[in-house]
Design a protein around this motif. Structure first.
Motif, PDB file in Angstrom:
ATOM      1  N   LEU A   1      47.593  32.358  54.896  1.00 29.74           N
ATOM      2  CA  LEU A   1      47.713  31.366  55.971  1.00 29.74           C
ATOM      3  C   LEU A   1      46.565  30.359  55.899  1.00 29.74           C
ATOM      4  O   LEU A   1      46.785  29.135  55.952  1.00 29.74           O
ATOM      5  CB  LEU A   1      47.718  32.097  57.321  1.00 29.74           C
ATOM      6  N   ASP A   2      45.345  30.863  55.755  1.00 33.72           N
ATOM      7  CA  ASP A   2      44.178  29.972  55.659  1.00 33.72           C
ATOM      8  C   ASP A   2      44.337  29.003  54.482  1.00 33.72           C
ATOM      9  O   ASP A   2      44.091  27.806  54.611  1.00 33.72           O
ATOM     10  CB  ASP A   2      42.889  30.782  55.426  1.00 33.72           C
ATOM     11  N   ARG A   3      44.768  29.534  53.316  1.00 35.37           N
ATOM     12  CA  ARG A   3      44.900  28.687  52.127  1.00 35.37           C
ATOM     13  C   ARG A   3      45.960  27.615  52.352  1.00 35.37           C
ATOM     14  O   ARG A   3      45.813  26.478  51.925  1.00 35.37           O
ATOM     15  CB  ARG A   3      45.289  29.518  50.892  1.00 35.37           C
ATOM     16  N   ALA A   4      47.041  27.972  53.048  1.00 33.33           N
ATOM     17  CA  ALA A   4      48.116  26.989  53.305  1.00 33.33           C
ATOM     18  C   ALA A   4      47.615  25.868  54.213  1.00 33.33           C
ATOM     19  O   ALA A   4      47.964  24.695  54.016  1.00 33.33           O
ATOM     20  CB  ALA A   4      49.330  27.686  53.926  1.00 33.33           C
ATOM     21  N   VAL A   5      46.781  26.220  55.186  1.00 30.71           N
ATOM     22  CA  VAL A   5      46.213  25.200  56.082  1.00 30.71           C
ATOM     23  C   VAL A   5      45.313  24.267  55.270  1.00 30.71           C
ATOM     24  O   VAL A   5      45.412  23.040  55.364  1.00 30.71           O
ATOM     25  CB  VAL A   5      45.434  25.875  57.244  1.00 30.71           C
ATOM     26  N   GLU A   6      44.459  24.843  54.440  1.00 33.38           N
ATOM     27  CA  GLU A   6      43.546  24.025  53.633  1.00 33.38           C
ATOM     28  C   GLU A   6      44.320  23.161  52.632  1.00 33.38           C
ATOM     29  O   GLU A   6      44.003  21.982  52.450  1.00 33.38           O
ATOM     30  CB  GLU A   6      42.554  24.924  52.896  1.00 33.38           C
ATOM     31  N   ALA A   7      45.345  23.740  52.025  1.00 35.31           N
ATOM     32  CA  ALA A   7      46.115  22.993  51.015  1.00 35.31           C
ATOM     33  C   ALA A   7      46.833  21.797  51.637  1.00 35.31           C
ATOM     34  O   ALA A   7      47.139  20.822  50.952  1.00 35.31           O
ATOM     35  CB  ALA A   7      47.130  23.928  50.346  1.00 35.31           C
ATOM     36  N   ALA A   8      47.091  21.868  52.943  1.00 35.66           N
ATOM     37  CA  ALA A   8      47.774  20.756  53.609  1.00 35.66           C
ATOM     38  C   ALA A   8      46.811  19.617  53.950  1.00 35.66           C
ATOM     39  O   ALA A   8      47.237  18.589  54.490  1.00 35.66           O
ATOM     40  CB  ALA A   8      48.461  21.258  54.878  1.00 35.66           C
ATOM     41  N   GLY A   9      45.507  19.823  53.664  1.00 37.99           N
ATOM     42  CA  GLY A   9      44.563  18.729  53.888  1.00 37.99           C
ATOM     43  C   GLY A   9      43.670  18.922  55.103  1.00 37.99           C
ATOM     44  O   GLY A   9      43.212  17.942  55.708  1.00 37.99           O
ATOM     45  N   PHE A  10      43.438  20.186  55.463  1.00 41.54           N
ATOM     46  CA  PHE A  10      42.571  20.479  56.611  1.00 41.54           C
ATOM     47  C   PHE A  10      41.313  21.224  56.161  1.00 41.54           C
ATOM     48  O   PHE A  10      41.345  22.000  55.204  1.00 41.54           O
ATOM     49  CB  PHE A  10      43.300  21.371  57.622  1.00 41.54           C
ATOM     50  N   GLU A  11      40.244  21.022  56.944  1.00 38.75           N
ATOM     51  CA  GLU A  11      39.031  21.835  56.789  1.00 38.75           C
ATOM     52  C   GLU A  11      39.040  22.836  57.947  1.00 38.75           C
ATOM     53  O   GLU A  11      39.146  22.434  59.121  1.00 38.75           O
ATOM     54  CB  GLU A  11      37.803  20.917  56.902  1.00 38.75           C
ATOM     55  N   ILE A  12      38.957  24.106  57.619  1.00 42.38           N
ATOM     56  CA  ILE A  12      38.962  25.127  58.677  1.00 42.38           C
ATOM     57  C   ILE A  12      37.584  25.168  59.327  1.00 42.38           C
ATOM     58  O   ILE A  12      36.569  25.302  58.635  1.00 42.38           O
ATOM     59  CB  ILE A  12      39.361  26.498  58.098  1.00 42.38           C
ATOM     60  N   ILE A  13      37.543  25.051  60.662  1.00 41.23           N
ATOM     61  CA  ILE A  13      36.236  25.073  61.338  1.00 41.23           C
ATOM     62  C   ILE A  13      36.020  26.347  62.142  1.00 41.23           C
ATOM     63  O   ILE A  13      34.906  26.656  62.518  1.00 41.23           O
ATOM     64  CB  ILE A  13      36.010  23.816  62.219  1.00 41.23           C
ATOM     65  N   GLU A  14      37.074  27.106  62.370  1.00 39.59           N
ATOM     66  CA  GLU A  14      36.914  28.383  63.070  1.00 39.59           C
ATOM     67  C   GLU A  14      38.108  29.276  62.763  1.00 39.59           C
ATOM     68  O   GLU A  14      39.244  28.806  62.741  1.00 39.59           O
ATOM     69  CB  GLU A  14      36.835  28.147  64.594  1.00 39.59           C
ATOM     70  N   THR A  15      37.829  30.549  62.515  1.00 36.53           N
ATOM     71  CA  THR A  15      38.923  31.527  62.434  1.00 36.53           C
ATOM     72  C   THR A  15      38.509  32.756  63.229  1.00 36.53           C
ATOM     73  O   THR A  15      37.332  33.017  63.440  1.00 36.53           O
ATOM     74  CB  THR A  15      39.219  31.989  60.987  1.00 36.53           C
ATOM     75  N   ASP A  16      39.495  33.506  63.639  1.00 37.09           N
ATOM     76  CA  ASP A  16      39.232  34.769  64.327  1.00 37.09           C
ATOM     77  C   ASP A  16      40.485  35.627  64.193  1.00 37.09           C
ATOM     78  O   ASP A  16      41.580  35.119  63.908  1.00 37.09           O
ATOM     79  CB  ASP A  16      38.908  34.504  65.812  1.00 37.09           C
ATOM     80  N   THR A  17      40.302  36.902  64.389  1.00 36.98           N
ATOM     81  CA  THR A  17      41.448  37.798  64.494  1.00 36.98           C
ATOM     82  C   THR A  17      41.401  38.340  65.914  1.00 36.98           C
ATOM     83  O   THR A  17      40.415  38.966  66.306  1.00 36.98           O
ATOM     84  CB  THR A  17      41.346  38.939  63.463  1.00 36.98           C
TER      85      THR A  17
END
Ligand SMILES: C[S@@+](CC[C@H](N)C(=O)[O-])C[C@H]1O[C@@H](n2cnc3c(N)ncnc32)[C@H](O)[C@@H]1O
Length: 204
Positions: free
Chosen positions: A173-189
């Motif tokens: 999921l994280d890789r798909a978000v980044e591949a779409a042109g986003f920088e991830i600034i926060e993740t959590d479970t």
């Protein structure tokens, strides 16, 4: 898509009555989302269901559109909106592509992206709705490690008791978000035992 909408229409009345299963996790998620919203924001929430989250968050934004493929979910949402007196919130029927070409500052989706036909295509559409620096916020069930649920869901789906579901892990999921042109600034479970992946990403 039509059969998915019918599935959700059918369960909408029951869904509206169901209490939140994990209130602490919901409140933690909402607190994180609230910390990113500004009074000037034009917000789009996709897959809004019966609008509880939209009613909670819309007062923090300038305008808030809540979309869903299910007219049944949206009808209930509209009744709740009127009762709550939230004036800057409007409901619109449609999947992500129904909003293509429109502009928002924040796009969100909760418990949605495991249900869409092409998550990667949706992420690309969302990127195009945002300005540089615009936010994409989601919480999605990352079911990759729960592969044993696949046959259960497949069997339930055969008798119309489950929607289409994609199994992905947090990393995918994280890789798909980044591949779409986003920088991830926060993740959590949330909760830490999983499986819900919370991601805040900024358009690059
Ligand atoms: C599990 S519910 C989540 C509702 C709400 N976001 C929440 O967290 O309670 C999934 C919602 O997504 C909607 N949905 C399913 N597939 C969709 C799609 N492709 N595009 C937009 N909405 C969709 C359903 O109608 C349903 O209201």
């Amino acid at each position: 898509m039509q059969s998915e909408a019918k599935f959700w229409d059918k369960i909408a009345p029951g869904y509206a009555k169901k209490p939140i299963s994990d209130v602490a996790s919901y409140e933690k998620t909402m607190d994180r989302v609230r910390s990113y919203l500004k009074a000037t924001d034009r917000v789009l929430e996709l897959g809004c269901g019966t609008g509880s989250t939209a009613i909670l968050l819309a007062p923090l934004a300038d305008s808030y559109i809540a979309g869903d493929i299910s007219g049944g979910m949206l009808e209930i949402g509209e009744e709740k909106r009127v009762a709550a007196g939230v004036d800057n919130l409007s409901f619109r029927q449609g999947a992500t592509d129904a909003f293509a070409g429109e502009r928002f500052d924040v796009v969100m989706g909760f418990n949605l992206f495991h249900l869409v036909t092409d998550m990667e295509a949706d992420f690309a559409l969302i990127r195009d709705m945002l300005p540089e620096g615009g936010l994409f916020i989601q919480k999605s069930p990352a079911l990759g490690r729960r592969w044993y649920l696949k046959p259960v869901i497949a069997a339930m789906r055969l008798i119309g008791k489950a929607p289409q579901v994609r199994f992905f892990g947090s990393e995918e999921l994280d890789r798909a978000v980044e591949a779409a042109g986003f920088e991830i600034i926060e993740t959590d479970t949330i909760p830490p035992t999983g499986p819900s992946r919370f991601i805040v990403a900024r358009k690059r």
